[in-house]
Design a protein around this motif. Structure first.
Motif, mmCIF file in Angstrom:
data_model
loop_
_atom_site.group_PDB
_atom_site.id
_atom_site.type_symbol
_atom_site.label_atom_id
_atom_site.label_comp_id
_atom_site.label_asym_id
_atom_site.label_seq_id
_atom_site.Cartn_x
_atom_site.Cartn_y
_atom_site.Cartn_z
ATOM 1 N N ALA A 31 0.834 -1.207 0.000
ATOM 2 C CA ALA A 31 0.000 0.000 0.000
ATOM 3 C C ALA A 31 0.866 1.254 0.000
ATOM 4 C CB ALA A 31 -0.935 0.007 1.212
ATOM 5 N N GLY A 32 2.090 1.132 -0.506
ATOM 6 C CA GLY A 32 3.012 2.259 -0.510
ATOM 7 C C GLY A 32 2.522 3.430 -1.339
ATOM 8 N N SER A 33 3.184 4.543 -1.185
ATOM 9 C CA SER A 33 2.723 5.792 -1.787
ATOM 10 C C SER A 33 3.459 6.099 -3.090
ATOM 11 C CB SER A 33 2.933 6.937 -0.791
ATOM 12 O OG SER A 33 2.331 8.123 -1.256
ATOM 13 N N TYR A 34 2.728 6.628 -4.048
ATOM 14 C CA TYR A 34 3.253 7.077 -5.338
ATOM 15 C C TYR A 34 4.268 8.198 -5.120
ATOM 16 C CZ TYR A 34 2.970 9.105 -10.064
ATOM 17 O OH TYR A 34 3.254 9.580 -11.307
ATOM 18 N N PRO A 35 5.352 8.245 -5.853
ATOM 19 C CA PRO A 35 5.768 7.363 -6.942
ATOM 20 C C PRO A 35 6.692 6.224 -6.502
ATOM 21 C CG PRO A 35 7.218 9.241 -6.886
ATOM 22 C CD PRO A 35 6.251 9.421 -5.732
ATOM 23 N N TRP A 36 6.890 6.095 -5.184
ATOM 24 C CA TRP A 36 7.878 5.133 -4.696
ATOM 25 C C TRP A 36 7.387 3.703 -4.889
ATOM 26 C CZ3 TRP A 36 11.403 8.391 -4.929
ATOM 27 C CH2 TRP A 36 11.191 9.709 -4.524
ATOM 28 N N GLN A 37 6.079 3.507 -4.767
ATOM 29 C CA GLN A 37 5.457 2.251 -5.156
ATOM 30 C C GLN A 37 4.156 2.592 -5.866
ATOM 31 O OE1 GLN A 37 6.967 -0.453 -5.174
ATOM 32 N NE2 GLN A 37 8.599 -0.118 -3.684
ATOM 33 N N ALA A 38 3.808 1.785 -6.843
ATOM 34 C CA ALA A 38 2.609 2.033 -7.638
ATOM 35 C C ALA A 38 1.900 0.707 -7.875
ATOM 36 C CB ALA A 38 2.968 2.691 -8.972
ATOM 37 N N PRO A 39 0.574 0.716 -8.013
ATOM 38 C CA PRO A 39 -0.161 -0.542 -8.156
ATOM 39 C C PRO A 39 -0.039 -1.191 -9.525
ATOM 40 C CG PRO A 39 -1.673 1.319 -8.283
ATOM 41 C CD PRO A 39 -0.322 1.878 -7.919
ATOM 42 N N ASP A 40 0.299 -0.414 -10.549
ATOM 43 C CA ASP A 40 0.238 -0.924 -11.920
ATOM 44 C C ASP A 40 1.587 -1.176 -12.574
ATOM 45 O OD1 ASP A 40 0.819 1.763 -11.907
ATOM 46 O OD2 ASP A 40 -0.348 2.229 -13.699
ATOM 47 N N ARG A 41 2.675 -0.793 -11.905
ATOM 48 C CA ARG A 41 4.006 -0.991 -12.472
ATOM 49 C C ARG A 41 5.030 -0.763 -11.360
ATOM 50 N NH1 ARG A 41 2.045 3.925 -13.482
ATOM 51 N NH2 ARG A 41 3.397 5.764 -13.589
ATOM 52 N N PRO A 42 6.281 -1.164 -11.577
ATOM 53 C CA PRO A 42 7.284 -0.968 -10.531
ATOM 54 C C PRO A 42 7.452 0.507 -10.180
ATOM 55 C CG PRO A 42 8.082 -2.474 -12.211
ATOM 56 C CD PRO A 42 6.824 -1.874 -12.752
ATOM 57 N N ALA A 245 16.922 7.489 -16.177
ATOM 58 C CA ALA A 245 16.140 6.922 -17.276
ATOM 59 C C ALA A 245 14.925 6.173 -16.757
ATOM 60 C CB ALA A 245 17.021 5.987 -18.102
ATOM 61 N N GLN A 246 15.095 5.486 -15.637
ATOM 62 C CA GLN A 246 13.956 4.779 -15.032
ATOM 63 C C GLN A 246 12.896 5.749 -14.505
ATOM 64 O OE1 GLN A 246 13.091 1.492 -14.900
ATOM 65 N NE2 GLN A 246 14.732 1.282 -16.389
ATOM 66 N N GLN A 247 13.339 6.868 -13.953
ATOM 67 C CA GLN A 247 12.396 7.903 -13.507
ATOM 68 C C GLN A 247 11.592 8.422 -14.690
ATOM 69 O OE1 GLN A 247 15.482 10.341 -11.472
ATOM 70 N NE2 GLN A 247 14.024 10.420 -9.795
ATOM 71 N N LYS A 248 12.293 8.710 -15.781
ATOM 72 C CA LYS A 248 11.615 9.205 -16.989
ATOM 73 C C LYS A 248 10.608 8.189 -17.494
ATOM 74 C CE LYS A 248 12.553 11.070 -21.606
ATOM 75 N NZ LYS A 248 13.618 11.427 -22.588
ATOM 76 N N ALA A 249 10.997 6.921 -17.494
ATOM 77 C CA ALA A 249 10.099 5.862 -17.948
ATOM 78 C C ALA A 249 8.875 5.757 -17.035
ATOM 79 C CB ALA A 249 10.836 4.529 -17.995
ATOM 80 N N PHE A 250 9.099 5.832 -15.742
ATOM 81 C CA PHE A 250 7.986 5.716 -14.792
ATOM 82 C C PHE A 250 6.968 6.829 -15.007
ATOM 83 C CE2 PHE A 250 5.838 6.848 -10.879
ATOM 84 C CZ PHE A 250 5.302 5.641 -10.491
ATOM 85 N N PHE A 251 7.434 8.057 -15.084
ATOM 86 C CA PHE A 251 6.522 9.191 -15.224
ATOM 87 C C PHE A 251 5.910 9.280 -16.620
ATOM 88 C CE2 PHE A 251 9.041 10.714 -11.507
ATOM 89 C CZ PHE A 251 7.980 10.761 -10.611
#
Length: 254
Positions: A31-42, A245-251
């Motif tokens: 149940a972590g908080s966005y953006p550190w954990q998200a329900p639909d992707r890492p 790059a992972q941050q860019k991909a996530f957002f």
């Protein structure tokens, strides 16, 4: 939705061959908080952990569980570490945090930092004055077992922490079951964008209630040498182009 138990190969984030070693098994709050954990992707903390595995040439496995179960399983030695934990002295019995040469928490080895803010109905007089919640009798909703709950209660604030997740905590305020909420800033912004009723009805106070660093807490069984290697890798990853790059991909929704 992505599987709650993931590995480097399952995520296909990297095309690297890892050494045939025992995987580092980490747990994180489902149940972590966005953006550190998200329900639909890492989330970003998961991506940091996976990149740490790449740095060390060692597989990493991540498991999502309720927060207290993550902590309990770490205590039993069923996980090597827990992602995104703020400092609590009682956790030193079964876990270890990165320390500097003077024995203080090493801010450089954090996974991330996050601010807690007060969210109230528009027009409400409930506020955070920098020292306490005003008026003193206000009921504040907060996420279950988040560290800010201890701070608020120590200040004499009435806290309702019966919800898991930022959305449900904010809905308590929307439904007038609490006078305001104290939640993580990034999570609040995400829920405001996702749910127009929050943005239409609630507002975020600019003055932070608290600001905390969050660490990869490791079990004592790993030993000091390997633990140091892991935390050093966390620092390198956090400042790396790969993580950018992972941050860019996530957002971008990936």
């Amino acid at each position: 939705m992505w599987k709650k138990i993931v590995s480097l190969s399952a995520l296909a984030l990297f095309s690297l061959s890892l050494c045939a070693q025992e995987a580092l098994n980490f747990c994180y709050n489902e149940a972590g908080s966005y953006p550190w954990q998200a329900p639909d992707r890492p989330g970003l903390s998961s991506r940091i952990a996976l990149l740490v595995g790449v740095q060390l040439g060692q597989p990493v496995t991540l498991t999502a569980l309720p927060w207290q179960r993550c902590v309990n399983e770490l205590q039993k030695g069923h996980f090597h570490g827990v992602l995104g934990a703020s400092y609590k002295a009682e956790r030193l019995v079964f876990g270890q945090y990165p320390l500097d040469d003077k024995g203080r928490l090493d801010h450089r080895k954090r996974m991330f930092s996050e601010a807690y803010v007060l969210v109230r109905p528009k027009g409400s007089q409930v506020s955070w004055d920098g020292k306490a919640v005003q008026p003193p009798g206000a009921t504040i909703a907060a996420n279950h077992q988040f560290s800010v709950v201890d701070l608020l209660r120590a200040l004499g604030t009435k806290v309702d922490d019966g919800t898991r997740g930022t959305e449900l905590t904010l809905r308590k305020v929307l439904l007038k079951r609490a006078d305001a909420a104290v939640v993580q800033l990034n999570g609040a912004k995400f829920e405001f964008e996702k749910h127009p009723e929050f943005a239409d009805t609630l507002e975020i106070q600019p003055l932070p209630v608290d600001e905390k660093d969050y660490y990869l807490v490791l079990g004592h069984a790993l030993g000091p040498a390997l633990s140091k290697r892991i935390w050093d890798a966390v620092e390198r990853v956090r400042e790396s182009k790969s993580y950018a790059a992972q941050q860019k991909a996530f957002f971008s929704g990936q």
